[in-house]
Design a protein around this motif. Structure first.
Motif, PDB file in Angstrom:
ATOM      1  N   LYS A  31      -8.138  -6.552  -0.041  1.00 51.75           N
ATOM      2  CA  LYS A  31      -8.351  -5.264   0.617  1.00 51.75           C
ATOM      3  C   LYS A  31      -8.504  -4.136  -0.399  1.00 51.75           C
ATOM      4  O   LYS A  31      -9.413  -3.296  -0.283  1.00 51.75           O
ATOM      5  CB  LYS A  31      -7.187  -4.970   1.568  1.00 51.75           C
ATOM      6  CG  LYS A  31      -7.353  -3.683   2.365  1.00 51.75           C
ATOM      7  CD  LYS A  31      -6.277  -3.550   3.427  1.00 51.75           C
ATOM      8  CE  LYS A  31      -4.914  -3.325   2.803  1.00 51.75           C
ATOM      9  NZ  LYS A  31      -3.892  -3.031   3.847  1.00 51.75           N
ATOM     10  N   ASN A  45     -10.743  -4.885   8.884  1.00 52.14           N
ATOM     11  CA  ASN A  45      -9.787  -5.849   8.339  1.00 52.14           C
ATOM     12  C   ASN A  45      -8.525  -5.886   9.174  1.00 52.14           C
ATOM     13  O   ASN A  45      -8.285  -4.999  10.002  1.00 52.14           O
ATOM     14  CB  ASN A  45      -9.459  -5.529   6.871  1.00 52.14           C
ATOM     15  CG  ASN A  45      -8.885  -4.140   6.696  1.00 52.14           C
ATOM     16  OD1 ASN A  45      -7.896  -3.783   7.323  1.00 52.14           O
ATOM     17  ND2 ASN A  45      -9.503  -3.326   5.849  1.00 52.14           N
ATOM     18  N   MET A  77     -12.785  -8.534   6.891  1.00 56.16           N
ATOM     19  CA  MET A  77     -11.754  -9.246   6.145  1.00 56.16           C
ATOM     20  C   MET A  77     -10.588  -9.547   7.067  1.00 56.16           C
ATOM     21  O   MET A  77      -9.981  -8.627   7.619  1.00 56.16           O
ATOM     22  CB  MET A  77     -11.299  -8.367   4.980  1.00 56.16           C
ATOM     23  CG  MET A  77     -10.358  -9.021   4.009  1.00 56.16           C
ATOM     24  SD  MET A  77      -9.795  -7.841   2.733  1.00 56.16           S
ATOM     25  CE  MET A  77     -11.121  -6.654   2.699  1.00 56.16           C
TER      26      MET A  77
END
Length: 265
Positions: A31, A45, A77
């Motif tokens: 991240k 994410n 993600m």
């Protein structure tokens, strides 16, 4: 069935490691690395829990949203320990990056028992399910497999390895900055876990000393005693786990002795 035109699909990253193997660390590392190059409005994410159907549903929503937006700059993600068929097929078809962290499965079982408090068989089943993914990813050659001990002993090198795998060319200063942020996150998580299991005020004071590591050198390691020890397993549990997980222990190059390491001469 996959759409063949991937032009407008996002860059997909999965963090799929074994439970209690620094998978949270790998997720935060990914991240922060992505955050150095991609504006936050282009990033989707999150930790999706442990439901393979839900993981695949979230993936499908993200892919469709990106395709509708027509923006190839998007990054998706997700972190989970239980990926669905669609997610796994994307990984095996090299349509997504995949960081899988692992450790001695007996360590993971003991650590899971301590943090969840649900007993040996529950912790065992979680680890065994993750090892089936390990089988796929180890043969994949596209996934990045990182061992827990390397992450602990060589955090900067592990951060650089992830950055290179994701295709991000970072400076030494940027690698160190990412490491400092993930170390801070890891210490906060660890200390909260310990506070939740503290038995006295002195325990909490000892735990809080771990925060001092943030002022140390990049490769410094916390000096506070780690309670997530696989000596939490009884002798019989250790022997049982060794027997049932032997083929994975061999693959991962861990000892297959049924005698606990703390009782070996």
């Amino acid at each position: 069935m996959f759409v063949t035109n991937m032009k407008n699909y996002p860059y997909v990253i999965f963090c799929s490691g074994m439970t209690r193997s620094a998978s949270c660390w790998s997720y935060h590392t990914c991240k922060y690395i992505v955050g150095l190059r991609v504006p936050p409005e282009y990033v989707t994410n999150g930790y999706l829990g442990e439901d393979d159907t839900y993981v695949d549903t979230c993936l499908s929503i993200a892919l469709k949203a990106s395709q509708s937006a027509g923006n190839e700059k998007c990054v998706t993600m997700f972190m989970s320990h239980d990926f669905g068929k669609r997610s796994v097929q994307m990984i095996l078809n090299s349509l997504a990056k995949n960081v899988y962290t692992y450790r001695d499965p007996r360590d993971a079982i003991a650590s899971g028992m301590r943090i969840d408090g649900k007993g040996y068989e529950v912790a065992f089943s979680k680890v065994e399910a993750s090892l089936r993914l390990f089988d796929l990813f180890a043969m994949d050659t596209h996934s990045l497999l990182l061992q827990f001990s390397d992450i602990l002993n060589k955090p900067l090198a592990s951060t650089l390895t992830i950055a290179n795998y994701l295709g991000f060319d970072l400076t030494n200063e940027e690698i160190n900055a990412v490491h400092q942020r993930t170390k801070h996150e890891a210490i906060k998580r660890r200390n909260q876990q310990r506070r939740d299991n503290a038995h006295s005020r002195s325990d909490i004071e000892t735990i809080d000393k771990g925060l001092g590591i943030l002022k140390g050198e990049p490769n410094s390691a916390p000096k506070v005693e780690n309670p997530w020890r696989y000596s939490a397993l009884s002798d019989n549990q250790y022997a049982d786990a060794t027997n049932r997980l032997k083929r994975w222990l061999i693959k991962m190059n861990f000892s297959i002795s049924p005698v606990p390491t703390w009782k070996q001469d």
